[in-house]
Design an enzyme around this catalytic site. Structure first.
Site, PDB file in Angstrom:
ATOM      1  N   ARG A 122       0.815  -1.083   0.124  1.00 28.26           N
ATOM      2  CA  ARG A 122      -0.234  -0.341   0.272  1.00 28.26           C
ATOM      3  C   ARG A 122       0.990   1.242   0.207  1.00 28.26           C
ATOM      4  NH1 ARG A 122      -3.783  -1.776   4.636  1.00 28.26           N
ATOM      5  NH2 ARG A 122      -2.302  -4.146   4.470  1.00 28.26           N
ATOM      6  N   GLU A 165       1.800  -6.457  12.670  1.00 30.31           N
ATOM      7  CA  GLU A 165       1.112  -6.651  14.365  1.00 30.31           C
ATOM      8  C   GLU A 165       0.592  -7.917  13.778  1.00 30.31           C
ATOM      9  OE1 GLU A 165      -2.753  -4.192  13.444  1.00 30.31           O
ATOM     10  OE2 GLU A 165      -2.750  -4.925  15.690  1.00 30.31           O
TER      11      GLU A 165
HETATM   12  O1  LIG Z   1       3.679  -1.337  11.717  1.00 34.75           O
HETATM   13  P1  LIG Z   1       3.490  -3.153  11.107  1.00 34.75           P
HETATM   14  O2  LIG Z   1       2.950  -3.912  12.044  1.00 34.75           O
HETATM   15  O3  LIG Z   1       4.832  -3.511  10.893  1.00 34.75           O
HETATM   16  O4  LIG Z   1       2.554  -2.661   9.974  1.00 34.75           O
HETATM   17  C1  LIG Z   1       2.089  -2.169   9.135  1.00 34.75           C
HETATM   18  C2  LIG Z   1       2.588  -2.576   7.596  1.00 34.75           C
HETATM   19  O5  LIG Z   1       0.759  -3.313   7.313  1.00 34.75           O
HETATM   20  C3  LIG Z   1       1.075  -3.643   6.373  1.00 34.75           C
HETATM   21  O6  LIG Z   1       0.976  -3.622   5.522  1.00 34.75           O
HETATM   22  P2  LIG Z   1       0.885  -5.803   5.401  1.00 34.75           P
HETATM   23  O7  LIG Z   1       1.961  -6.112   5.555  1.00 34.75           O
HETATM   24  O8  LIG Z   1      -0.897  -6.336   5.586  1.00 34.75           O
HETATM   25  O9  LIG Z   1       0.645  -5.026   3.493  1.00 34.75           O
HETATM   26  P3  LIG Z   1      -0.046  -5.100   2.512  1.00 34.75           P
HETATM   27  O10 LIG Z   1       0.078  -4.112   1.498  1.00 34.75           O
HETATM   28  O11 LIG Z   1       0.806  -5.927   1.103  1.00 34.75           O
HETATM   29  O12 LIG Z   1      -1.356  -5.996   2.564  1.00 34.75           O
HETATM   30  C4  LIG Z   1       1.034  -2.407   6.308  1.00 34.75           C
HETATM   31  O13 LIG Z   1       0.162  -1.553   4.968  1.00 34.75           O
HETATM   32  C5  LIG Z   1       1.907  -1.913   6.836  1.00 34.75           C
HETATM   33  O14 LIG Z   1       2.827  -1.796   5.398  1.00 34.75           O
HETATM   34  N1  LIG Z   2      -4.690  -2.313  11.617  1.00 33.91           N
HETATM   35  C1  LIG Z   2      -4.271  -2.620  10.147  1.00 33.91           C
HETATM   36  N2  LIG Z   2      -5.137  -2.019   9.570  1.00 33.91           N
HETATM   37  C2  LIG Z   2      -5.008  -2.080   8.095  1.00 33.91           C
HETATM   38  N3  LIG Z   2      -2.726  -2.374   7.945  1.00 33.91           N
HETATM   39  C3  LIG Z   2      -2.336  -3.299   8.773  1.00 33.91           C
HETATM   40  N4  LIG Z   2      -1.269  -3.394   9.282  1.00 33.91           N
HETATM   41  C4  LIG Z   2      -0.821  -3.390  10.071  1.00 33.91           C
HETATM   42  N5  LIG Z   2      -2.208  -3.612  11.075  1.00 33.91           N
HETATM   43  C5  LIG Z   2      -2.832  -3.123  10.433  1.00 33.91           C
END
Ligand SMILES: O=P(O)(O)OC[C@H]1O[C@H](OP(=O)(O)OP(=O)(O)O)[C@H](O)[C@@H]1O
Ligand SMILES: Nc1ncnc2[nH]cnc12
Length: 178
Positions: free
Chosen positions: A67, A104
């Site tokens: 994202r 997370e």
């Molecule tokens: O601070 P954190 O606990 O590390 O979480 C944040 C990350 O989690 C989500 O990405 P995700 O890994 O779900 O990937 P995506 O964008 O491919 O859905 C979000 O877009 C961040 O990159």
């Molecule tokens: N709560 C949340 N919502 C969207 N993206 C995330 N990436 C990690 N935690 C998330």
């Protein structure tokens, strides 16, 4: 950013309980892209913040898979900076540096093409959201491995209760605190 813009963007966000795992309240950024004026407000605010806070040139904007790719190229274009992706393991060709991290809702591995970020360059890291800070922290590690400097981490949303920004080695700018 003016409060009315923050409220407008908050109202556009989707909220989904127990996604992608039980106990997680997932904040969905994609509905914001239904309103181009909201996207314009976000990008204009980030670019204004960066240019007014850091008068010295930013060389590279690093966006995090997936994202962060929505915002990184738009910000990079307006800053006249390069855009470089950090991707999940196995997606980037060529020689890469890598870092394992916890986020997370699980563990992952990030990679960055070794020659994409030049030694000594000044980098902004951007993503949609910071939760635990594991993902952004791993991106910071990759930038250090390239002998470059992270000037700031930029997020659209920050989940304050998880205190993820404490993990990071540079200032953090988040537009919306949840
Ligand atoms: O601070 P954190 O606990 O590390 O979480 C944040 C990350 O989690 C989500 O990405 P995700 O890994 O779900 O990937 P995506 O964008 O491919 O859905 C979000 O877009 C961040 O990159
Ligand atoms: N709560 C949340 N919502 C969207 N993206 C995330 N990436 C990690 N935690 C998330």
């Amino acid at each position: 950013m003016p409060n009315h813009d923050i409220e407008r963007i908050k109202n556009l966000l989707g909220t989904h309980e127990d996604f992608p795992k039980k106990g997680i309240v997932f904040k969905d950024m994609f509905p914001v892209f239904q309103d181009p004026t909201a996207v314009e407000a976000l990008i204009a605010n980030i670019v204004h913040h960066i240019t007014s806070t850091y008068p010295e040139k930013i060389d590279t904007v690093v966006g995090l898979d997936a994202r962060g790719f929505l915002f990184g190229p738009l910000v990079a274009l307006r800053l006249g900076a390069a855009f470089v992706p950090v991707r999940k393991q196995g997606k980037l060709p060529g020689e890469c540096v890598s870092a394992v991290y916890e986020k997370e809702y699980g563990q992952d591995i990030f990679e960055l093409q070794k020659d994409a970020v030049k030694a000594g360059s000044r980098v902004i890291v951007i993503d949609d959201l910071i939760a635990t800070g594991g993902s952004a922290g791993a991106a910071g590690e990759l930038i250090r491995k390239c002998n470059a400097t992270t000037v700031e981490y930029v997020f659209i949303m920050e989940l304050d209760f998880l205190e993820g920004s404490k993990k990071l080695d540079a200032p953090v700018y988040s537009l919306i605190h949840l």
